[in-house]
Design a protein around this motif. Structure first.
Motif, PDB file in Angstrom:
ATOM      1  N   LYS A 137       0.837  -1.194   0.000  1.00 47.96           N
ATOM      2  CA  LYS A 137       0.000   0.000   0.000  1.00 47.96           C
ATOM      3  C   LYS A 137       0.872   1.244   0.000  1.00 47.96           C
ATOM      4  N   ARG A 138       0.464   2.246  -0.770  1.00 43.89           N
ATOM      5  CA  ARG A 138       1.159   3.524  -0.771  1.00 43.89           C
ATOM      6  C   ARG A 138       0.516   4.396   0.300  1.00 43.89           C
ATOM      7  N   VAL A 139       1.319   4.798   1.273  1.00 43.95           N
ATOM      8  CA  VAL A 139       0.794   5.605   2.377  1.00 43.95           C
ATOM      9  C   VAL A 139       1.507   6.951   2.407  1.00 43.95           C
ATOM     10  N   THR A 140       0.817   7.968   2.920  1.00 46.12           N
ATOM     11  CA  THR A 140       1.423   9.299   3.002  1.00 46.12           C
ATOM     12  C   THR A 140       1.353   9.816   4.426  1.00 46.12           C
ATOM     13  N   LYS A 141       2.330  10.651   4.757  1.00 42.62           N
ATOM     14  CA  LYS A 141       2.391  11.285   6.060  1.00 42.62           C
ATOM     15  C   LYS A 141       2.499  12.783   5.815  1.00 42.62           C
ATOM     16  N   VAL A 142       1.626  13.547   6.451  1.00 43.52           N
ATOM     17  CA  VAL A 142       1.657  14.996   6.268  1.00 43.52           C
ATOM     18  C   VAL A 142       2.702  15.593   7.211  1.00 43.52           C
ATOM     19  N   VAL A 143       3.682  16.265   6.620  1.00 46.87           N
ATOM     20  CA  VAL A 143       4.742  16.922   7.385  1.00 46.87           C
ATOM     21  C   VAL A 143       4.743  18.412   7.052  1.00 46.87           C
ATOM     22  N   LYS A 144       5.647  19.139   7.656  1.00 46.46           N
ATOM     23  CA  LYS A 144       5.706  20.592   7.499  1.00 46.46           C
ATOM     24  C   LYS A 144       5.832  21.019   6.023  1.00 46.46           C
ATOM     25  N   ALA A 166       8.786   1.494   4.234  1.00 51.34           N
ATOM     26  CA  ALA A 166       9.992   2.134   3.721  1.00 51.34           C
ATOM     27  C   ALA A 166       9.609   3.069   2.583  1.00 51.34           C
ATOM     28  N   SER A 167      10.604   3.852   2.132  1.00 48.84           N
ATOM     29  CA  SER A 167      10.331   4.807   1.066  1.00 48.84           C
ATOM     30  C   SER A 167      10.250   4.131  -0.299  1.00 48.84           C
ATOM     31  N   ASP A 168      10.732   2.870  -0.397  1.00 47.77           N
ATOM     32  CA  ASP A 168      10.585   2.100  -1.633  1.00 47.77           C
ATOM     33  C   ASP A 168       9.997   0.727  -1.325  1.00 47.77           C
ATOM     34  N   VAL A 169       9.425   0.091  -2.347  1.00 51.77           N
ATOM     35  CA  VAL A 169       8.718  -1.183  -2.155  1.00 51.77           C
ATOM     36  C   VAL A 169       9.676  -2.290  -1.731  1.00 51.77           C
ATOM     37  N   ILE A 170      10.847  -2.356  -2.340  1.00 42.68           N
ATOM     38  CA  ILE A 170      11.807  -3.425  -2.031  1.00 42.68           C
ATOM     39  C   ILE A 170      12.250  -3.352  -0.573  1.00 42.68           C
ATOM     40  N   GLY A 171      12.522  -2.159  -0.088  1.00 41.90           N
ATOM     41  CA  GLY A 171      12.904  -1.980   1.322  1.00 41.90           C
ATOM     42  C   GLY A 171      11.782  -2.373   2.261  1.00 41.90           C
ATOM     43  N   ILE A 188      -9.628 -26.924   5.754  1.00 44.58           N
ATOM     44  CA  ILE A 188     -10.121 -26.027   6.796  1.00 44.58           C
ATOM     45  C   ILE A 188     -11.230 -25.146   6.241  1.00 44.58           C
ATOM     46  N   LEU A 189     -12.098 -24.735   7.138  1.00 46.53           N
ATOM     47  CA  LEU A 189     -13.149 -23.782   6.797  1.00 46.53           C
ATOM     48  C   LEU A 189     -12.932 -22.555   7.657  1.00 46.53           C
ATOM     49  N   ALA A 190     -12.881 -21.374   7.043  1.00 42.45           N
ATOM     50  CA  ALA A 190     -12.632 -20.142   7.780  1.00 42.45           C
ATOM     51  C   ALA A 190     -13.672 -19.101   7.423  1.00 42.45           C
ATOM     52  N   LYS A 191     -14.081 -18.321   8.416  1.00 46.20           N
ATOM     53  CA  LYS A 191     -15.030 -17.238   8.190  1.00 46.20           C
ATOM     54  C   LYS A 191     -14.485 -15.970   8.822  1.00 46.20           C
ATOM     55  N   GLN A 192     -14.494 -14.892   8.039  1.00 42.51           N
ATOM     56  CA  GLN A 192     -14.015 -13.599   8.516  1.00 42.51           C
ATOM     57  C   GLN A 192     -15.237 -12.770   8.901  1.00 42.51           C
ATOM     58  N   LEU A 193     -15.203 -12.224  10.117  1.00 42.19           N
ATOM     59  CA  LEU A 193     -16.318 -11.430  10.616  1.00 42.19           C
ATOM     60  C   LEU A 193     -15.850 -10.016  10.945  1.00 42.19           C
ATOM     61  N   ARG A 194     -16.787  -9.092  11.006  1.00 40.90           N
ATOM     62  CA  ARG A 194     -16.589  -7.698  11.407  1.00 40.90           C
ATOM     63  C   ARG A 194     -15.760  -6.878  10.435  1.00 40.90           C
ATOM     64  N   SER A 195     -14.438  -7.096  10.353  1.00 37.71           N
ATOM     65  CA  SER A 195     -13.547  -6.172   9.647  1.00 37.71           C
ATOM     66  C   SER A 195     -13.023  -6.752   8.338  1.00 37.71           C
ATOM     67  N   ASN A 196     -12.787  -5.876   7.361  1.00 39.28           N
ATOM     68  CA  ASN A 196     -12.159  -6.282   6.103  1.00 39.28           C
ATOM     69  C   ASN A 196     -10.684  -5.905   6.060  1.00 39.28           C
ATOM     70  N   ASN A 197     -10.146  -5.403   7.167  1.00 38.61           N
ATOM     71  CA  ASN A 197      -8.761  -4.972   7.232  1.00 38.61           C
ATOM     72  C   ASN A 197      -7.825  -6.164   7.027  1.00 38.61           C
ATOM     73  N   THR A 198      -6.998  -6.105   5.982  1.00 40.84           N
ATOM     74  CA  THR A 198      -6.123  -7.210   5.605  1.00 40.84           C
ATOM     75  C   THR A 198      -5.150  -7.588   6.711  1.00 40.84           C
ATOM     76  N   LEU A 199      -4.495  -6.600   7.306  1.00 38.78           N
ATOM     77  CA  LEU A 199      -3.505  -6.862   8.349  1.00 38.78           C
ATOM     78  C   LEU A 199      -4.152  -7.445   9.603  1.00 38.78           C
ATOM     79  N   SER A 202       5.413   6.954   1.360  1.00 40.33           N
ATOM     80  CA  SER A 202       6.139   5.726   1.685  1.00 40.33           C
ATOM     81  C   SER A 202       5.256   4.525   1.359  1.00 40.33           C
ATOM     82  N   PHE A 203       5.830   3.324   1.486  1.00 36.89           N
ATOM     83  CA  PHE A 203       5.106   2.100   1.158  1.00 36.89           C
ATOM     84  C   PHE A 203       5.024   1.191   2.374  1.00 36.89           C
TER      85      PHE A 203
END
Length: 172
Positions: free
Chosen positions: A23-30, A57-62, A128-139, A36-37
């Motif tokens: 995921k490409r994420v951003t941080k608001v600074v001055k 990190a600032s790049d995907v590989i890192g 196995i059988l799995a069920k995801q409840l409540r959240s769709n957040n991958t992490l 960053s990724f």
């Protein structure tokens, strides 16, 4: 001396790495926005050992490299049955995510979606059988699966904890 033995143990077992999300994420600074990724990775050997890690990190590989090292720090052992399933039904929670895992019949496969499927396949679970409840957040879903798998117990473990023979466990 200890580091050498850990490295040799890591080389003996073949670790597979799968990137679940980048995921490409951003941080608001001055001065504006800093880009960053964030990479979510799953590391497993398909023999009952699994770990989930996050790297930024600032790049995907890192970010991927940091994620792999983070995942290897958080490895857990999963008790598997002869049918490559889990011993009993279990629930796992991480944040708002809740996961229900149930053992399944031989040949049914991994019935799960998203990051849950990746974690279970790299752990070596085949039925196995799995069920995801409540959240769709991958992490959070990946960590909830890890939480559930870490709570699994076998008859041998339970008998040992109670200081009784395994035959007495079956009589109860």
């Amino acid at each position: 001396m200890k580091k050498k033995s850990i490295k040799s143990r890591e080389q003996e077992t073949k670790w597979e790495e799968k990137v679940v999300q980048v995921k490409r994420v951003t941080k608001v600074v001055k001065g504006g926005k800093k880009l960053s990724f964030r990479a979510i990775l799953v590391v497993g050997n398909e023999k009952g050992q699994i770990g989930v890690g996050v790297g930024k990190a600032s790049d995907v590989i890192g970010a991927v490299k940091k994620g792999v090292s983070d995942a290897k720090k958080h490895i857990i052992n999963v008790p598997l049955t002869k049918s490559y399933s889990i011993p009993h039904p279990i629930e796992g929670i991480s944040g708002a995510a809740k996961i229900i895992l149930r053992p399944s019949a031989i040949g049914s496969g991994v019935i799960a979606g998203g990051s849950i499927r990746t974690v279970l396949e790299l752990a070596g679970v085949k039925n196995i059988l799995a069920k995801q409840l409540r959240s769709n957040n991958t992490l959070n879903n990946a960590r909830a699966v890890l939480n559930a798998l870490s709570k699994l117990r076998t008859f041998n473990n339970t008998a040992k904890n109670r200081d009784i023979h395994i035959e007495q466990m079956y009589k109860m």
